[in-house]
Design a protein around this motif. Structure first.
Motif, PDB file in Angstrom:
ATOM      1  N   GLY A  19       0.799  -1.224   0.000  1.00 52.59           N
ATOM      2  CA  GLY A  19       0.000   0.000   0.000  1.00 52.59           C
ATOM      3  C   GLY A  19       0.823   1.262   0.000  1.00 52.59           C
ATOM      4  N   TYR A  20       2.149   1.140   0.097  1.00 49.01           N
ATOM      5  CA  TYR A  20       3.035   2.306   0.125  1.00 49.01           C
ATOM      6  C   TYR A  20       3.661   2.530  -1.245  1.00 49.01           C
ATOM      7  CZ  TYR A  20       2.996   1.718   5.249  1.00 49.01           C
ATOM      8  OH  TYR A  20       2.621   1.589   6.558  1.00 49.01           O
ATOM      9  N   ASN A  66       3.803  10.957   5.040  1.00 48.30           N
ATOM     10  CA  ASN A  66       5.083  10.269   5.210  1.00 48.30           C
ATOM     11  C   ASN A  66       4.934   9.198   6.284  1.00 48.30           C
ATOM     12  OD1 ASN A  66       7.703   9.427   5.618  1.00 48.30           O
ATOM     13  ND2 ASN A  66       8.535  11.469   6.009  1.00 48.30           N
ATOM     14  N   ALA A  67       5.014   7.940   5.883  1.00 46.40           N
ATOM     15  CA  ALA A  67       4.800   6.828   6.816  1.00 46.40           C
ATOM     16  C   ALA A  67       6.001   6.561   7.703  1.00 46.40           C
ATOM     17  CB  ALA A  67       4.445   5.565   6.030  1.00 46.40           C
ATOM     18  N   PHE A  68       7.079   7.311   7.549  1.00 48.86           N
ATOM     19  CA  PHE A  68       8.268   7.103   8.380  1.00 48.86           C
ATOM     20  C   PHE A  68       8.169   7.783   9.739  1.00 48.86           C
ATOM     21  CE2 PHE A  68      11.903   5.954   5.216  1.00 48.86           C
ATOM     22  CZ  PHE A  68      11.260   4.762   4.950  1.00 48.86           C
ATOM     23  N   MET A  90       5.410   6.711   1.267  1.00 51.93           N
ATOM     24  CA  MET A  90       4.261   7.604   1.232  1.00 51.93           C
ATOM     25  C   MET A  90       2.977   6.810   1.076  1.00 51.93           C
ATOM     26  SD  MET A  90       5.655  10.574   1.544  1.00 51.93           S
ATOM     27  CE  MET A  90       4.241  11.603   1.159  1.00 51.93           C
ATOM     28  N   LYS A  91       1.924   7.298   1.722  1.00 54.23           N
ATOM     29  CA  LYS A  91       0.591   6.718   1.558  1.00 54.23           C
ATOM     30  C   LYS A  91      -0.428   7.823   1.786  1.00 54.23           C
ATOM     31  CE  LYS A  91      -2.193   2.721   2.932  1.00 54.23           C
ATOM     32  NZ  LYS A  91      -2.232   1.507   3.792  1.00 54.23           N
ATOM     33  N   ASN A 122       5.746  15.360   6.157  1.00 57.80           N
ATOM     34  CA  ASN A 122       6.902  15.511   7.037  1.00 57.80           C
ATOM     35  C   ASN A 122       8.180  15.197   6.245  1.00 57.80           C
ATOM     36  OD1 ASN A 122       9.000  14.495   9.039  1.00 57.80           O
ATOM     37  ND2 ASN A 122       7.420  15.225  10.443  1.00 57.80           N
ATOM     38  N   PRO A 123       9.240  16.005   6.394  1.00 58.11           N
ATOM     39  CA  PRO A 123      10.445  15.815   5.569  1.00 58.11           C
ATOM     40  C   PRO A 123      11.371  14.695   6.027  1.00 58.11           C
ATOM     41  CG  PRO A 123      10.707  17.729   6.993  1.00 58.11           C
ATOM     42  CD  PRO A 123       9.296  17.256   7.189  1.00 58.11           C
TER      43      PRO A 123
END
Length: 502
Positions: free
Chosen positions: A150-151, A287-289, A282-283, A379-380
């Motif tokens: 999904g990402y 930002n998924a991190f 990304m999703k 978010n960076p």
């Protein structure tokens, strides 16, 4: 339809010549848009460009004879000899089509005649994407990641390079003290600035450029190091813009009578040139991190994927013998397979992010602006893998990173691996850590061991993987560093042989 001033303002700061002219993002360019740009800008020539097996941009020149001719080229592309472009290719695919991708169109800044260039994809005689083409392997890696997790992957490259020139007596450079230095103590910043502006007008998303650590003086010649870093974009675009940047830097340096090199090592004992890559998942625009102002579980799993695949990743990111003269301890290049926060001795680094109290810094620095609104956009935060260098097969390397990220997301032991390999000190002092390969030969063996990971979902054709491994093993450089130790002439010949890799 009423004119919308807001629509114009959305693009008036965009440096991309075609985006401003057409009033739309490059991702929405159509064939009709390219034709319109050719007519309105007086374009007389068109170039089709594509990345071959050596990682360099190739080119076909067309004189535009008529609108019908232009539309034909833009629709059908052209035929090329695949066997002359790739070391590995199926016999039935030796004749290929190259078909332009409209979103990549740019005005060529170096052509003598007004010229528009487009990057292309390779297709077989059946009209299907060539399975082993660099851009298609990367597209398949992204597609596999998205369908299974999904990402999507976004990435940015940090491109380091050296410029060669006669040593200057006025404000001479200081060896190994070039980091963020400015003129006149730093030399040939004009090459970097010109290249950055060309790339921006061509559509590349640039973060910044600066002078790097490497300053070398030898026998009346100086070698000065620079870097251009990009902004995170979808991984397919990230690879394209790095390949374009290499071409542009070479063209600008050539125009100034200079030579530029992305080689991993120029002088043993002096700073080498790396190709660090930052990534994020990304999703839905997020930002998924990052989760609760900290590194998310997904980020830790991706880091674990990079670490578990680290040895075989060098098969795509470190492809010449001089790569392994750079990957040695105490040279600000990683050797131990581990990760850490703001730690430049590790393989995977988590750089500083802007979370929590860090967002209040601008208010402290600017008393007239105490209230800071949250920034728009994701978010960076990224994670950075530091092993790659200028010899990297850029599209294959970023495809391999995307595969490794997916592998980490799906592996049941990823979080345990991430916890176990977290290092908060100098990685060279930590006992028991696995090490990166010490030669191309060893790298090829590592790829064979991990072959099943990259071949899953058909991302990398097995024949391509075997070909890459064989090429690396055939270099026969195992123990080369020890064999050449103290032999300056042999080391110099080796460096010169791979000076213009990538």
């Amino acid at each position: 339809m009423a004119h919308d001033p807001a629509h114009d303002s959305a693009f008036n700061l965009n440096p991309n010549t075609l985006v401003r002219l057409l009033g739309k993002p490059a991702s929405r360019f159509t064939r009709a848009d390219i034709v319109r740009a050719v007519e309105e800008l007086g374009i007389r020539m068109l170039n089709l460009r594509y990345v071959a097996g050596d990682g360099r941009l190739k080119k076909l020149n067309f004189v535009i004879n008529s609108r019908a001719h232009l539309e034909t080229v833009l629709t059908l592309g052209e035929r090329v000899d695949g066997s002359s472009l790739f070391p590995f290719i199926d016999a039935q695919s030796s004749d290929l089509y190259v078909v332009p991708r409209y979103r990549t169109a740019f005005i060529n800044p170096f052509a003598e005649e007004p010229t528009i260039d487009l990057l292309c994809s390779f297709y077989t005689r059946e009209g299907k994407p060539l399975e082993s083409a660099p851009e298609n392997v990367l597209a398949k890696a992204q597609r596999s990641l998205q369908e299974r997790t999904g990402y999507t992957m976004e990435a940015l490259g940090e491109l380091e390079y050296y410029i060669f020139d006669r040593a200057e007596e006025i404000y001479p450079i200081t060896e190994q003290r070039g980091y963020h230095e400015s003129h006149p103590f730093s030399k040939w910043g004009v090459v970097r600035r010109e290249a950055m502006m060309h790339l921006a007008r061509m559509g590349a998303q640039i973060k910044y450029g600066h002078a790097e650590v490497g300053n070398i003086v030898r026998e009346g010649r100086q070698m000065v190091q620079g870097e251009i870093e990009f902004l995170p974009v979808p991984v397919e675009e990230a690879a394209d813009q790095v390949v374009l940047a290499k071409w542009v830097l070479r063209e600008v340096a050539y125009a100034h009578g200079l030579e530029v090199s992305f080689a991993p090592k120029i002088i043993v004992g002096q700073a080498g040139s790396g190709f660090h890559v930052h990534t994020r998942l990304m999703k839905d625009g997020v930002n998924a991190f990052v989760e609760d102002d900290d590194l998310s579980a997904a980020a830790r799993k991706v880091i674990a994927g990079y670490l578990m695949c680290a040895r075989s990743l060098t098969a795509f990111g470190n492809t010449v013998p001089t790569s392994y003269l750079r990957l040695v301890p105490k040279q600000e290049a990683p050797t131990s397979i581990c990760w850490g926060r703001s730690n430049r001795s590790v393989l995977v680094r988590v750089p500083l992010g802007w979370t929590g109290d860090a967002m209040s810094m601008v208010g402290s620095a600017n008393p007239c602006e105490p209230q800071v609104e949250p920034l728009s956009g994701p978010n960076p935060q990224t994670v950075e893998i530091r092993s790659g260098d200028g010899s990297a097969s850029v599209h294959f390397y970023m495809a391999a990173l995307t595969v490794a990220a997916r592998y980490g997301l799906e592996h049941p032991e990823s979080l345990d691996v991430a916890q176990r390999l977290l290092v908060d000190t100098d990685a060279a002092t930590v006992q028991g850590l696995d090490q990166l390969p010490a030669s191309c030969t060893e790298s090829g063996r590592a790829l064979r061991a991990d072959r099943h990971i990259y071949a899953e979902d058909g991302v990398f054709p097995t024949g391509l993987l075997d070909s890459v491994a064989e090429q690396l093993e055939d270099l026969g450089d195992e123990g080369l560093s020890e064999r050449l130790f103290g032999d300056d002439a042999a080391l110099g010949e080796l460096v010169q042989r791979h000076l213009h890799c990538g």
